[in-house]
Scaffold this active site. Structure first.
Site, PDB file in Angstrom:
ATOM      1  CG  HIS A  57      -1.864  -1.061   1.370  1.00 47.09           C
ATOM      2  ND1 HIS A  57      -1.746  -2.081   2.288  1.00 47.09           N
ATOM      3  CD2 HIS A  57      -2.996  -1.307   0.668  1.00 47.09           C
ATOM      4  CE1 HIS A  57      -2.777  -2.905   2.152  1.00 47.09           C
ATOM      5  NE2 HIS A  57      -3.541  -2.462   1.175  1.00 47.09           N
ATOM      6  CD  GLN A  86     -13.999  -5.346  -1.201  1.00 52.03           C
ATOM      7  OE1 GLN A  86     -14.222  -4.180  -1.509  1.00 52.03           O
ATOM      8  NE2 GLN A  86     -12.802  -5.891  -1.358  1.00 52.03           N
TER       9      GLN A  86
END
Ligand code: PAF
Length: 286
Positions: free
Chosen positions: A38, A62
């Site tokens: 990230h 999700q």
């Protein structure tokens, strides 16, 4: 770093900054539990854009399984420290009610099978949830650039397809996989590996690197067979190893059949699913 929890506060901040100046806004969507992968997205955004916005939102749509959603790690203090150290300008930390207001219809798109293969085969509805949230977050942030990791190659391909379908002007940047020195793709799951498992896991990137060399000499089917044989010979438990069209994610047998060809694999080590991939061919466009 500024932290906003409300859509209107984030948008007010961004429009103040846009007044009178040409501004590029780089956006990095995440679900938190940040790691080097990230932070590399943040680094690339800072290198490219005037302002970098990161969001942390654990998206319920999700997750197929409610317990996976509940158990998803949320180390928010450490995440904030890491983002500050990385020089991120803005963190958007919305609640589910901000992202999904009651009166807002869910965005849906026929993913033309992109969501059915590989990761999608065992996670029905997962990519619909990813598309829904990324579409909504892009609408909120209105970035010029969107940074996504190559590590989740299928997710990247799905979002690329969505941006094409909605004729978005957002520039999607695929950020290469960040690897440990021995080649293992960085992942928050790696800490769950035993000492032996950690060493075995290096066979995954070795197989993918070899596949990239093999395509010069072998057909795609032979390349795949060699990679699978190598992993099996080294005791690997393979979920899948596919050589696919990098855009449609359908299997390809001929080198000339697609402009982008990618080998994608998931291997289980110590019961941990480790994802990795390697782009074997990529024709320059334009
Ligand atoms: O990759 C992730 O962390 C998530 O799927 C994303 C893109 C932030 C959407 O929730």
């Amino acid at each position: 770093m500024y932290l906003f929890k409300k859509v209107e506060d984030l948008q007010a901040y961004l429009s103040r900054h846009q007044e009178g100046s040409i501004l590029s806004v780089g956006y990095v969507p995440t679900m938190g539990a940040l790691h080097q992968g990230h932070l590399e997205l943040i680094r690339r955004s800072k290198e490219t854009c005037t302002i970098t916005v990161c969001s942390i939102f654990v998206n319920p749509t999700q997750f197929g399984d409610a317990s996976d959603l509940d158990n998803y790690p949320r180390p928010i203090e450490t995440d904030i420290e890491q983002l500050e150290a990385a020089g991120c300008d803005v963190l958007f930390l919305p609640s589910a009610a901000e992202v999904y207001p009651k009166d807002m219809a869910a965005f849906r798109l026929d993913l033309q099978g992109l969501d059915q293969t590989m990761e999608g085969a065992s996670r029905p509805g997962h990519f619909d949830g990813v598309v829904q949230v990324v579409h909504r977050l892009l609408d909120i942030v209105q970035p010029s650039h969107l940074f996504m990791g190559q590590k989740d190659y299928q997710q990247f391909a799905v979002i690329k397809y969505m941006l094409q379908q909605i004729k978005s002007s957002v520039q999607l940047v695929r950020v290469p996989i960040v690897r440990e020195e021995d080649g293992l793709a960085m992942s928050s799951r790696n800490v769950r590996l035993s000492e032996i498992g950690r060493k075995q896991a290096t066979y995954i990137s070795k197989a993918l690197r070899q596949a990239k060399k093999d395509v010069a000499e072998y057909t795609l089917e032979e390349t795949k067979a060699r990679a699978v044989a190598f992993l099996v010979a080294n005791g690997m438990d393979i979920d899948y190893f596919e050589i696919v069209d990098g855009d449609t994610l359908q299997s390809v047998s001929n080198w000339d059949d697609a402009p982008v060809i990618t080998a994608c694999t998931v291997v289980r080590v110590d019961g941990v699913r480790l994802l990795d991939n390697n782009v074997l061919k990529e024709l320059e466009v334009g």
